[in-house]
Design an enzyme around this catalytic site. Structure first.
Site, PDB file in Angstrom:
ATOM      1  N   HIS A 209      13.429  24.562   9.069  1.00 16.34           N
ATOM      2  CA  HIS A 209      14.416  23.482   9.144  1.00 16.34           C
ATOM      3  C   HIS A 209      15.084  23.552  10.507  1.00 16.34           C
ATOM      4  O   HIS A 209      15.324  24.622  11.030  1.00 16.34           O
ATOM      5  CB  HIS A 209      15.453  23.663   8.026  1.00 16.34           C
ATOM      6  CG  HIS A 209      16.317  22.457   7.798  1.00 16.34           C
ATOM      7  ND1 HIS A 209      17.399  22.176   8.584  1.00 16.34           N
ATOM      8  CD2 HIS A 209      16.237  21.463   6.875  1.00 16.34           C
ATOM      9  CE1 HIS A 209      17.965  21.052   8.136  1.00 16.34           C
ATOM     10  NE2 HIS A 209      17.275  20.595   7.114  1.00 16.34           N
TER      11      HIS A 209
ATOM     12  N   ASP B 163      13.092  20.511   0.622  1.00 18.74           N
ATOM     13  CA  ASP B 163      11.956  19.629   0.341  1.00 18.74           C
ATOM     14  C   ASP B 163      10.800  20.379  -0.303  1.00 18.74           C
ATOM     15  O   ASP B 163       9.958  19.795  -0.977  1.00 18.74           O
ATOM     16  CB  ASP B 163      11.453  18.980   1.636  1.00 18.74           C
ATOM     17  CG  ASP B 163      12.536  18.194   2.330  1.00 18.74           C
ATOM     18  OD1 ASP B 163      13.210  17.405   1.645  1.00 18.74           O
ATOM     19  OD2 ASP B 163      12.724  18.361   3.551  1.00 18.74           O
TER      20      ASP B 163
ATOM     21  N   HIS C 184      12.162  12.727   8.840  1.00 24.58           N
ATOM     22  CA  HIS C 184      13.430  12.839   8.112  1.00 24.58           C
ATOM     23  C   HIS C 184      13.129  12.861   6.610  1.00 24.58           C
ATOM     24  O   HIS C 184      12.902  13.911   6.043  1.00 24.58           O
ATOM     25  CB  HIS C 184      14.318  11.670   8.529  1.00 24.58           C
ATOM     26  CG  HIS C 184      15.723  11.738   8.032  1.00 24.58           C
ATOM     27  ND1 HIS C 184      16.198  12.768   7.273  1.00 24.58           N
ATOM     28  CD2 HIS C 184      16.771  10.888   8.191  1.00 24.58           C
ATOM     29  CE1 HIS C 184      17.469  12.552   6.995  1.00 24.58           C
ATOM     30  NE2 HIS C 184      17.841  11.418   7.530  1.00 24.58           N
TER      31      HIS C 184
END
Lengths: 383, 383
Positions: B266, B320, B227
């Site tokens: 993702h 990210d 996560h």
């Protein structure tokens, strides 16, 4: 969710009825009032086993040999100590704080102090689980000491898990009978399948987070009045009733008003909760030997009244109905009931995390979006 | 589960695709790369709004008027202080501990110190949410100070939420441009629908436990490498690559070996993550003005190589991928990236708990029992 769909989307509220994983630990048939661990009925576990043995069985998904059990027991005893820095912290917690807030914080701090906490490999997780089961006892006893404004009692390695906890709680060695009764209560609460706190532990662990994070989450979930805390509420009701001669009228009145009676009925069990039968029998046994306690006398009246009227509807007293009186007869204050629930359930939490993360799958369900679409961010001056 | 069934039981692994609640906060269309809050695209929030305004909007499910936003902002500023006992604790945390273990423990302790923590009414929960959003900034900055072995910097009430955090982190007031870039990063991370940590917060809150318990659970879940932590892993990769001239060969080699490239792909987005586009544009803007940083130069090469080869398969760099370089360019060390994720996501966590508990339903799915049945508890001597 995609923007448009031809089919109406089913919303599984509370995830009720949704199966998300397999488990070989615990089986529950709420219709028939059956609860088994590893296929063995809870009654057998309560009568013939111990919390130590059941904890081993849950963590390994198998029964121990006597050598394995002896080694496991020795490991539990060897791990009862906790870092002095943690004891110092617990001593300085504001004594009026909720004991479950204390437990959540203490266990989280225990993780912070563990230099191996980030090793989430199966082997370290198992070692951590044993340590946590052992340390929970010392941590919870220290929390009780803080709340009562006295010094914590150090653990003893010559007593059973249950006996040592009662010893730390009072400073006096319990009788064998008291230790055994408390052991049975721990056995009955050690695991209960996919309950809300175990599920929360898995949700946290499913991100491959560490065991302390998973258990901290579980403590937070257990703290809620819809989960832990029901036996405390039963005692509140008994206190409100006050004396046994007022019990029948009190609960009859409640049932007439269709109010929920604490400790009666269960989301899963539509028959007598098998754990409550065991506890009821032991409570009766203690009452037979030592005389009926104040609370036992009230409880007896409440039970009779409730069963006569509600059992036809599949509503029975559950385990929380009896556990409070058993704990109270053991000299335990009601504000410590939920931490004691955690003292037992730590075995189920850790065993379930170990099992789930063997073939881990991130838990990530969906919410159905019901808000607006295509909105502009109007300048704030124009709102 | 009932003992026998005619139908094969469907197991929703990871609860993937299962809808369990409604929400009017966040909409995501992963196929099209759309993310909206209150129906307003994330790009608009990033370009025209602030973390403070989005936090208000999430908590209230509506845009604030200018008076409402001013009052909310004043409340956030007024609540930046934390109890001295907590700061003292954080100062004494072992500096080598994982910062997320520190954050989980600190927030749990904050709950222990809050005399109103057990008031789970909507009004107190809202007041607590504002306080937590404000205090997260001070707590996380104090944790960073402990890790770096320096004294914590006290918050200033004359700076924005983002600007004050950067100030506490370095002891130096950031430029307006730095504060704005960090504010955008907070906006982009404030909420993302039913992600794993938000779901864990709801699981805990669904037992009617307190907001601190819910947030402590969420921190534990975010801590997991599946996560939070992905942007830290991207930076690890950039460090391993070392120099930009090695980037193409390095990731080509990884793709040839079918290894997962951190920050790419993702679970939800099968198109360009809209948040990553915003961050990429801002990172490019900063690079254009200040020159390309060491990490930016490597990232650029990795991006080009990855997009050329994987975008046809619906695999794109995610948020990210870019956030680590943006944070790094702001002088933030990679071990603080996940706490900074929490700094932003606290708004989504608290808003989601407030929304879910309005019509609360205990979260309690099922596990399918696959173990043995009708087993005896054989005496231990016979095993």
């Amino acid at each position: 969710m995609p923007e448009t769909t031809q089919e109406p989307i089913k919303v599984y509220e509370g995830l009720a009825g949704v199966v998300f994983t397999e488990s070989e630990l615990t089986f529950i048939d709420g219709e028939k009032g059956i609860l088994t661990h590893l296929g063995i009925p809870i009654q057998d576990w309560a009568e013939k086993s111990t919390f130590e043995e059941l904890s081993y069985a849950l963590l390994h998904a198998k029964l121990p040999s006597s050598a394995e059990l002896a080694a496991f027991d020795a490991a539990l005893k060897a791990n009862r100590g906790v870092p002095p820095a943690l004891l110092e912290q617990i001593k300085n917690y504001p004594k009026t704080a909720n004991p479950m807030q204390m437990l959540r914080t203490a266990v989280s701090y225990l993780g912070l102090l563990d230099p191996n906490s980030e090793d989430t490999g199966a082997e370290n997780k198992y070692a951590t689980a044993i340590r946590m089961i052992a340390q929970f006892s010392t941590v919870i006893a220290a929390i009780c000491a803080t709340v009562e404004g006295r010094d914590a009692v150090a653990p003893r390695a010559d007593l059973t898990h249950a006996g040592n906890f009662l010893y730390m709680l009072s400073g006096t060695e319990p009788t064998l009978e008291q230790a055994r009764l408390f052991d049975i209560a721990l056995v009955l609460h050690a695991d209960h399948g996919m309950n809300a706190s175990t599920f929360t532990a898995l949700a946290t662990a499913s991100t491959l987070s560490d065991l302390y994070s998973a258990v901290t989450s579980a403590i937070g979930a257990l703290k809620g009045p819809l989960h832990g805390g029901a036996n405390e509420a039963v005692m509140d009701m008994l206190d409100e009733i006050g004396t046994s001669d007022r019990a029948v009228a009190f609960v009859t009145d409640m049932m007439d008003r269709k109010e929920k009676i604490m400790g009666v009925g269960h989301r899963v069990y539509k028959f007598f909760d098998p754990r409550s039968r065991v506890l009821r029998d032991y409570a009766a046994l203690v009452a037979g030997k030592q005389g009926k306690s104040h609370y036992y006398q009230i409880l007896e009246q409440v039970e009779e009244t409730v069963v006569a009227r509600l059992s036809g509807k599949g509503i029975y007293p559950n385990v929380d109905f009896y556990s409070g009186v058993v704990y109270s007869d053991l000299g335990i204050k009601k504000e410590f009931f939920t931490p004691i629930f955690a003292l037992a359930r730590i075995s189920g939490w850790t065993a379930s995390v170990l099992e789930y993360t063997k073939a881990n799958k991130l838990l990530r369900p969906l919410a159905l979006y019901t808000g607006q679409s295509d909105q502009p961010l109007t300048p704030i001056a124009e709102r």
